[in-house]
Write an enzyme that holds these catalytic residues in place. Structure first.
Site, PDB file in Angstrom:
ATOM      1  N   SER A   1       4.645  -0.170   0.672  1.00  0.00           N
ATOM      2  CA  SER A   1       5.534  -0.528  -0.438  1.00  0.00           C
ATOM      3  C   SER A   1       5.836   0.645  -1.361  1.00  0.00           C
ATOM      4  O   SER A   1       6.908   0.713  -1.945  1.00  0.00           O
ATOM      5  CB  SER A   1       4.923  -1.674  -1.246  1.00  0.00           C
ATOM      6  OG  SER A   1       3.656  -1.296  -1.740  1.00  0.00           O
TER       7      SER A   1
ATOM      8  N   LYS B   1      -7.776   3.009   4.237  1.00  0.00           N
ATOM      9  CA  LYS B   1      -6.618   2.731   5.089  1.00  0.00           C
ATOM     10  C   LYS B   1      -6.251   3.893   5.993  1.00  0.00           C
ATOM     11  O   LYS B   1      -5.238   3.845   6.686  1.00  0.00           O
ATOM     12  CB  LYS B   1      -5.425   2.348   4.217  1.00  0.00           C
ATOM     13  CG  LYS B   1      -5.714   1.133   3.353  1.00  0.00           C
ATOM     14  CD  LYS B   1      -4.634   0.902   2.332  1.00  0.00           C
ATOM     15  CE  LYS B   1      -5.049  -0.149   1.337  1.00  0.00           C
ATOM     16  NZ  LYS B   1      -4.093  -0.277   0.256  1.00  0.00           N
TER      17      LYS B   1
ATOM     18  N   THR C   1       0.870  -1.158   0.000  1.00  0.00           N
ATOM     19  CA  THR C   1       0.000   0.000   0.000  1.00  0.00           C
ATOM     20  C   THR C   1       0.910   1.211   0.000  1.00  0.00           C
ATOM     21  O   THR C   1       2.122   1.071   0.089  1.00  0.00           O
ATOM     22  CB  THR C   1      -0.935   0.032   1.225  1.00  0.00           C
ATOM     23  OG1 THR C   1      -2.023   0.892   0.956  1.00  0.00           O
ATOM     24  CG2 THR C   1      -0.233   0.485   2.479  1.00  0.00           C
TER      25      THR C   1
ATOM     26  N   GLY D   1      -3.106   6.083   9.660  1.00  0.00           N
ATOM     27  CA  GLY D   1      -3.149   5.239   8.469  1.00  0.00           C
ATOM     28  C   GLY D   1      -2.298   4.011   8.705  1.00  0.00           C
ATOM     29  O   GLY D   1      -1.397   4.017   9.547  1.00  0.00           O
TER      30      GLY D   1
END
Length: 180
Positions: free
Chosen positions: A131, A40, A8, A52
């Site tokens: 990521s 998120k 994400t 988050g």
């Protein structure tokens, strides 16, 4: 299903008095995109804190609940709540197994909290996890220095830049904002 849930991108900052946290919506299991519109990021403690997550969703919901309990206990003190969560996360037999990172911000501070007990406050107040976090972080730093964009626009453009590069990040964004 023993597939690894990946990636994400979550990015947050306070810029010109406005605090913004955003994330993409992609959930990837193995080689398959399972969802495009996951949320998120969320508001906590009477809408004064943004949080988050990057990692497994069930783990993140557990951590959000624990963090919010600490925020309540310490009357919104972001740093104290982060320290207490990190201590419990690192030492608790169950929580130690959770795989996630949290990015939390209020108008004064931006922190990243990990299960290893790390609490990181970036020098420039820009937090990025997941990521695609490093891509979004680089974009946000440059846009904050060299553009006249608003805080929200910096987060949007930086997340889109990350989505163009990271296969575990998409262009479906959720953005929350705290104004002065």
């Amino acid at each position: 299903m023993n597939e690894i849930i990946r990636g994400t991108t979550v990015l947050g900052l306070t810029f010109h008095g406005v605090t913004v946290l955003g994330a993409d919506g992609q959930v990837t299991v193995g080689q398959t995109v399972m969802k495009h519109t996951a949320r998120k990021v969320r508001r906590l403690y009477n809408d004064s804190v943004l949080a988050g997550f990057a990692g497994a969703a069930a783990d993140a919901f557990t951590l959000f609940a624990k963090f919010e309990d600490y925020l309540d206990k310490y009357r919104g003190n972001l740093e104290r709540a982060a320290v207490e969560l990190a201590k419990e996360w690192r030492t608790d037999k169950y929580l130690r197994q959770l795989e996630a990172l949290l990015a939390v911000l209020n108008r004064e501070k931006a922190l990243v909290i990990s299960g290893t007990g790390e609490i990181i406050e970036p020098d420039d107040g820009i937090v990025a996890i997941g990521s695609g976090g490093s891509y979004a972080l680089a974009a946000a730093r440059m846009l904050a220095r060299h553009s006249s964009l608003s805080a929200r626009e910096i987060v949007e453009e930086s997340l889109h830049a990350a989505a163009d590069i990271c296969v575990y990040t998409n262009h479906t964004l959720t953005i929350e904002e705290l104004s002065a």
